[in-house]
Motif scaffolding. Structure first.
Motif, short mmCIF file in Angstrom:
data_model
loop_
_atom_site.label_atom_id
_atom_site.label_comp_id
_atom_site.label_asym_id
_atom_site.label_seq_id
_atom_site.Cartn_x
_atom_site.Cartn_y
_atom_site.Cartn_z
N PHE A 111 28.19 -60.77 18.79
CA PHE A 111 28.43 -61.12 17.32
C PHE A 111 29.57 -60.41 15.97
O PHE A 111 29.74 -60.43 15.09
N ILE A 112 30.05 -58.97 16.62
CA ILE A 112 30.23 -58.52 15.95
C ILE A 112 32.30 -57.99 16.50
O ILE A 112 32.04 -57.11 17.20
N GLU A 113 33.33 -58.73 16.08
CA GLU A 113 34.65 -58.66 17.25
C GLU A 113 35.23 -57.34 17.23
O GLU A 113 35.79 -57.32 18.27
N PRO A 114 34.74 -56.69 16.34
CA PRO A 114 36.22 -55.07 15.88
C PRO A 114 34.55 -54.59 17.17
O PRO A 114 35.74 -53.31 17.75
N LEU A 115 33.86 -55.04 17.51
CA LEU A 115 32.88 -53.76 18.74
C LEU A 115 33.22 -54.73 20.32
O LEU A 115 32.99 -53.66 21.24
N ARG A 116 33.80 -55.36 20.37
CA ARG A 116 34.49 -55.99 21.60
C ARG A 116 34.82 -55.24 22.34
O ARG A 116 34.87 -55.37 23.24
N LEU A 117 36.33 -54.95 22.09
CA LEU A 117 37.63 -53.90 22.49
C LEU A 117 36.37 -52.53 23.17
O LEU A 117 36.93 -52.39 24.39
N PRO A 118 35.79 -51.83 22.99
CA PRO A 118 35.21 -50.47 22.36
C PRO A 118 34.04 -50.99 23.88
O PRO A 118 33.83 -50.46 24.44
N TYR A 119 33.05 -51.75 23.57
CA TYR A 119 33.01 -52.34 24.59
C TYR A 119 32.95 -53.09 26.59
O TYR A 119 33.06 -52.62 27.26
N LEU A 120 34.21 -53.16 26.15
CA LEU A 120 35.20 -53.72 27.50
C LEU A 120 35.35 -52.75 27.76
O LEU A 120 35.62 -52.58 29.05
N ALA A 121 35.68 -50.74 27.02
CA ALA A 121 36.44 -50.34 27.73
C ALA A 121 35.90 -49.48 28.31
O ALA A 121 35.82 -48.42 29.48
N MET A 122 33.76 -49.68 28.05
CA MET A 122 32.99 -49.03 28.09
C MET A 122 32.51 -49.44 29.52
O MET A 122 32.69 -48.82 30.22
N LEU A 123 32.93 -50.48 29.71
CA LEU A 123 32.47 -51.04 31.51
C LEU A 123 33.86 -50.87 32.28
O LEU A 123 33.20 -50.21 33.04
N ALA A 124 34.97 -51.05 32.06
CA ALA A 124 35.71 -50.96 32.42
C ALA A 124 35.52 -49.02 32.67
O ALA A 124 36.35 -49.10 33.59
N ALA A 125 35.64 -48.29 31.86
CA ALA A 125 35.45 -46.72 32.28
C ALA A 125 34.07 -46.83 33.00
O ALA A 125 34.56 -46.15 34.07
N TYR A 126 33.17 -47.48 33.03
CA TYR A 126 31.91 -47.12 33.75
C TYR A 126 32.56 -47.83 35.38
O TYR A 126 32.51 -47.07 36.23
N ALA A 127 33.09 -48.45 35.11
CA ALA A 127 33.22 -49.52 36.33
C ALA A 127 34.55 -48.47 37.26
O ALA A 127 34.54 -48.43 38.96
N PHE A 128 35.86 -47.88 36.99
CA PHE A 128 36.84 -46.78 37.15
C PHE A 128 35.97 -46.00 37.63
O PHE A 128 35.85 -44.91 38.95
#
Length: 182
Positions: A111-128
């Protein structure tokens, strides 16, 4: 070298320790030893890890059984936290924060577009990090483990955190029963 620790796996105590600190809290379906060790520490006792003691652990036979085991650990850790909050460490709350960040972050990112990239970055950091630790373990214990480790780590972290979250919510609502969760 022996060292003082928070808790130990498969602890053994002389009978006098039970007389001094009380027995296991039978209201706990899981984490009885964990809670007992914290109670000992809260009253000035020490938990000593002796690296010369060896044990053999047989892991769960399926991912579903592992998920259930760690969900229950998290679920009952919420009760331990409520009973002995001062004995808890930051590391006990990390899986809870992880689940909250994933679940609530996904909802907010929808629902909040500016949070999408940080959210995806968090998921990527966990995956890494997950993959990095998986590679590190596989390099020491056998590369044939590598395809499984990232899924196992995710299962451990998410199941424990989800169990803790649900246990804490049910405790807050007064609905945390003695019955073992699924």
């Amino acid at each position: 070298v022996e060292e003082v620790v928070d808790t130990v796996y498969l602890g053994a105590w002389p009978r006098e320790v039970f007389k001094q600190f009380g027995g296991f809290d039978e209201g706990f379906v899981r984490n009885q030893d964990d809670e007992f060790n914290y109670r000992i520490r809260s009253k000035g006792g020490k938990i000593v890890l002796n690296p010369n003691i060896r044990s053999r652990y047989y892991n769960r036979a399926s991912l579903g059984k592992l998920r259930r085991q760690y969900y229950q650990y998290g679920y009952y850790k919420a009760r331990v936290a409520r009973k002995l909050l001062r004995q808890m460490r930051v590391r006990h709350f990390v899986p809870l924060g992880f689940v909250c960040a994933i679940v609530f972050g996904a909802i907010l990112a929808l629902f909040i577009e500016p949070l999408r990239l940080p959210y995806l970055a968090m998921l990527a950091a966990y995956a890494f990090l997950n993959l990095g630790f998986s590679v590190r373990l596989a390099s020491g214990y056998g590369w044939y483990h590598l395809p499984y480790l990232p899924t196992v780590f995710l299962t451990l972290h998410f199941s424990y955190g989800l169990g803790f979250l649900i246990g804490a919510v049910l405790l807050t609502l007064g609905l945390h029963g003695q019955r073992q969760p699924a």
